[in-house]
Design an enzyme around this catalytic site. Structure first.
Site, PDB file in Angstrom:
ATOM      1  N   PHE A 138      32.186  29.181  38.431  1.00 46.69           N
ATOM      2  CA  PHE A 138      32.225  30.638  38.550  1.00 46.69           C
ATOM      3  C   PHE A 138      31.284  31.239  37.487  1.00 46.69           C
ATOM      4  CE2 PHE A 138      34.117  34.846  38.064  1.00 46.69           C
ATOM      5  CZ  PHE A 138      34.398  35.190  39.373  1.00 46.69           C
ATOM      6  N   ASP A 210      39.548  25.273  34.065  1.00 50.03           N
ATOM      7  CA  ASP A 210      39.761  26.641  34.550  1.00 50.03           C
ATOM      8  C   ASP A 210      40.586  26.541  35.830  1.00 50.03           C
ATOM      9  OD1 ASP A 210      39.633  29.092  35.847  1.00 50.03           O
ATOM     10  OD2 ASP A 210      37.756  29.613  34.847  1.00 50.03           O
ATOM     11  N   TYR A 235      46.111  36.895  38.683  1.00 47.23           N
ATOM     12  CA  TYR A 235      46.083  37.779  39.861  1.00 47.23           C
ATOM     13  C   TYR A 235      45.690  37.103  41.166  1.00 47.23           C
ATOM     14  CZ  TYR A 235      41.222  37.881  38.257  1.00 47.23           C
ATOM     15  OH  TYR A 235      39.969  37.512  37.824  1.00 47.23           O
ATOM     16  N   LYS A 236      45.364  35.806  41.156  1.00 43.66           N
ATOM     17  CA  LYS A 236      45.008  35.143  42.416  1.00 43.66           C
ATOM     18  C   LYS A 236      46.279  34.563  43.045  1.00 43.66           C
ATOM     19  CE  LYS A 236      40.203  34.664  41.089  1.00 43.66           C
ATOM     20  NZ  LYS A 236      39.232  33.907  40.303  1.00 43.66           N
ATOM     21  N   ARG A 384      34.889  33.358  53.307  1.00 49.82           N
ATOM     22  CA  ARG A 384      35.929  32.655  52.570  1.00 49.82           C
ATOM     23  C   ARG A 384      37.304  33.111  53.037  1.00 49.82           C
ATOM     24  NH1 ARG A 384      36.399  32.735  46.119  1.00 49.82           N
ATOM     25  NH2 ARG A 384      36.914  34.874  46.636  1.00 49.82           N
TER      26      ARG A 384
HETATM   27  C1  LIG Z   1      38.451  34.515  39.321  1.00 46.32           C
HETATM   28  C2  LIG Z   1      37.804  33.636  38.320  1.00 46.32           C
HETATM   29  C3  LIG Z   1      37.468  34.111  37.045  1.00 46.32           C
HETATM   30  C4  LIG Z   1      37.684  35.558  36.716  1.00 46.32           C
HETATM   31  O1  LIG Z   1      37.533  35.882  35.366  1.00 46.32           O
HETATM   32  P1  LIG Z   1      38.095  37.292  34.870  1.00 46.32           P
HETATM   33  O2  LIG Z   1      37.806  37.338  33.433  1.00 46.32           O
HETATM   34  O3  LIG Z   1      39.551  37.320  35.202  1.00 46.32           O
HETATM   35  O4  LIG Z   1      37.384  38.355  35.637  1.00 46.32           O
HETATM   36  C5  LIG Z   1      36.925  33.223  36.137  1.00 46.32           C
HETATM   37  N1  LIG Z   1      36.720  31.924  36.466  1.00 46.32           N
HETATM   38  C6  LIG Z   1      37.035  31.437  37.684  1.00 46.32           C
HETATM   39  C7  LIG Z   1      36.812  29.993  37.996  1.00 46.32           C
HETATM   40  C8  LIG Z   1      37.563  32.274  38.652  1.00 46.32           C
HETATM   41  O5  LIG Z   1      37.858  31.809  39.869  1.00 46.32           O
END
Ligand SMILES: *Cc1c(COP(=O)(O)O)cnc(C)c1O
Length: 425
Positions: A138, A210, A235-236, A384
């Site tokens: 990400f 992560d 939040y996911k 997705r």
């Molecule tokens: C959703 C996601 C994030 C989001 O980071 P935020 O700081 O919460 O915006 C980071 N890393 C991964 C792998 C994600 O899927």
């Protein structure tokens, strides 16, 4: 005799509908859907971006605002357990990620937690000049790794997850930390956390996981595999609400030496002594920083009750069934319409989403959303569809694919209103 394509599709649909009904009837998690408030007429396949609203959240938030904040005021820090909330909610998440109590803390965003964990982890391996991360990680994870590299004078090397074990075997004694995700956020491909953790440790390196696309979606055994550090968002799949705070897992054995880069007063050994010098708390509390977002934290705590009595193995079984069924539906109903599956076929290589490639991904997703089938799009060409087995059914999966077929066959997505890119895709 040549098969009539129309009859064939209709037959396939009838057979798939029967299969969906049978799978849903035998689903041990079917009743859990009632723990979520989903709008009528919506099929929600974007819980991997923002989880649906758990029914337990609104009354808890109402109480947090009106009674705890409005009436009890500052007394709530003691009387309503506000001070302990980051660790209490951390332990509740710990139960879903295989972490015994006292190793998980909640607060800040995933990005901030990544920065903390990666910096502190790197400090535990002085003299090792390399940070490894995934070129498909990400974006925030890659950006933060680059910044930590600049701050600490380390080289960031991008090695795909599937090549990580070989890279560690070849050059591992120079690696300080490997920062990876167990599930690719775009394709939904899943990697072997235990094997990669072992490969890092064999090289004397540390591993930072992560868990954004794993926590609440599949069994994670952080203690069991001997993970060092992990972060993830609330939040996911945990459904803690927009902007829900993130979590940080810090294995017991690293807590005494974890050198927190953001030395906020909540991580101090004696915060209310108001000392002028930082002395870290001896335990997981040293991973705390400053005053947490209490309303969001309490919403997340309430959201986690949706997992009460649910085993992560059951969630995993359901999610694998949903994604497998999705792929079968796509094979039968989307054949010849320009789609290819980006998600691996093999169940053990899949996370909890199905990603399809199509050159018109964006307008196709927009046309589906207009029909109440909510997925999302990731550039350049991925549609997705995330499944959260706590609230998604096989019948809905079939209906989503059927509607995607209708859109693609009719060309509905070529309409003007589906072409304009919104800020959030
Ligand atoms: C959703 C996601 C994030 C989001 O980071 P935020 O700081 O919460 O915006 C980071 N890393 C991964 C792998 C994600 O899927």
């Amino acid at each position: 005799m040549e098969a009539n394509p129309v009859t064939t599709a209709a037959d396939a649909l009838t057979a798939l509908a029967a299969r969906a009904a049978a799978l849903d009837a035998a689903d041990p998690l079917a009743g859990v859907r009632e723990r979520f408030l989903l709008p009528e007429g919506v099929i929600y396949l974007d819980g991997n971006s923002l989880g649906a609203l758990p029914a337990a959240v609104p009354p808890v938030l109402q109480d947090a605002v009106q009674r705890q904040w409005g009436t009890d005021l500052v007394r709530s820090w003691n009387d309503n357990g506000w001070w302990q909330a980051p660790q209490r909610v951390g332990d509740a998440i710990g139960r879903l990620i295989g972490a015994a109590a006292g190793q998980t803390v909640v607060g800040e965003s995933t990005s901030v937690q990544l920065f903390n964990a990666l910096t502190a982890a790197s400090r535990l391996r002085p003299g090792r000049p390399l940070l490894l991360t995934d070129p498909d990680h990400f974006p925030t994870d890659q950006y933060i790794a680059d910044s930590v590299g600049r701050l600490l004078g380390l080289e960031v090397r991008r090695v795909p997850a599937r090549e990580l074990a070989a890279a560690l075997a070849a050059d591992g004694e120079r690696v300080a930390v490997a920062a990876y995700a167990p599930v690719d956020y775009r394709t939904g491909e899943r990697y072997d956390m235990a094997a990669l953790t072992e490969a890092a440790h064999r090289a004397g390196a540390l591993i930072l996981w992560d868990l954004c696309h794993a926590a609440g979606a599949l069994p994670v055994e952080l203690d069991g595999i001997g993970a060092d550090f992990a972060v993830g968002c609330g939040y996911k799949y945990l459904s803690g609400g927009p902007g829900a705070p993130a979590f940080l897992y810090l294995a017991h054995r690293h807590q005494g030496s974890f050198d927190q880069p953001l030395t906020g007063w909540h991580g101090h050994a004696d915060p209310f002594a108001m000392e002028g010098r930082y002395r870290p708390a001896p335990d997981i509390a040293r991973a705390r920083i400053g005053t947490p977002p209490l309303l969001s934290l309490l919403a997340l705590e309430a959201a986690l009750t949706a997992f009460d009595g649910v085993e992560m193995a059951q969630v995993r079984a359901k999610n694998v069934s949903l994604t497998g069924f999705f792929l079968d539906c796509a094979d039968l109903l989307l054949d010849g319409l320009g789609f290819t599956a980006a998600t691996p076929r093999s169940p053990e290589l899949r996370g909890s989403q199905v990603s399809l490639r199509h050159p018109e991904a964006y307008p196709l997703v927009q046309a589906l959303v207009a029909r109440g089938v909510i997925g999302d799009m990731r550039a350049p060409d991925l549609l997705r569809f995330g499944v959260n087995g706590l609230y998604v059914s096989h019948t809905e999966v079939l209906e989503a694919v059927r509607q995607l077929r209708e859109v693609a066959v009719s060309g509905e997505h070529r309409g003007e209103r589906f072409q304009q890119r919104a800020t959030v895709t």
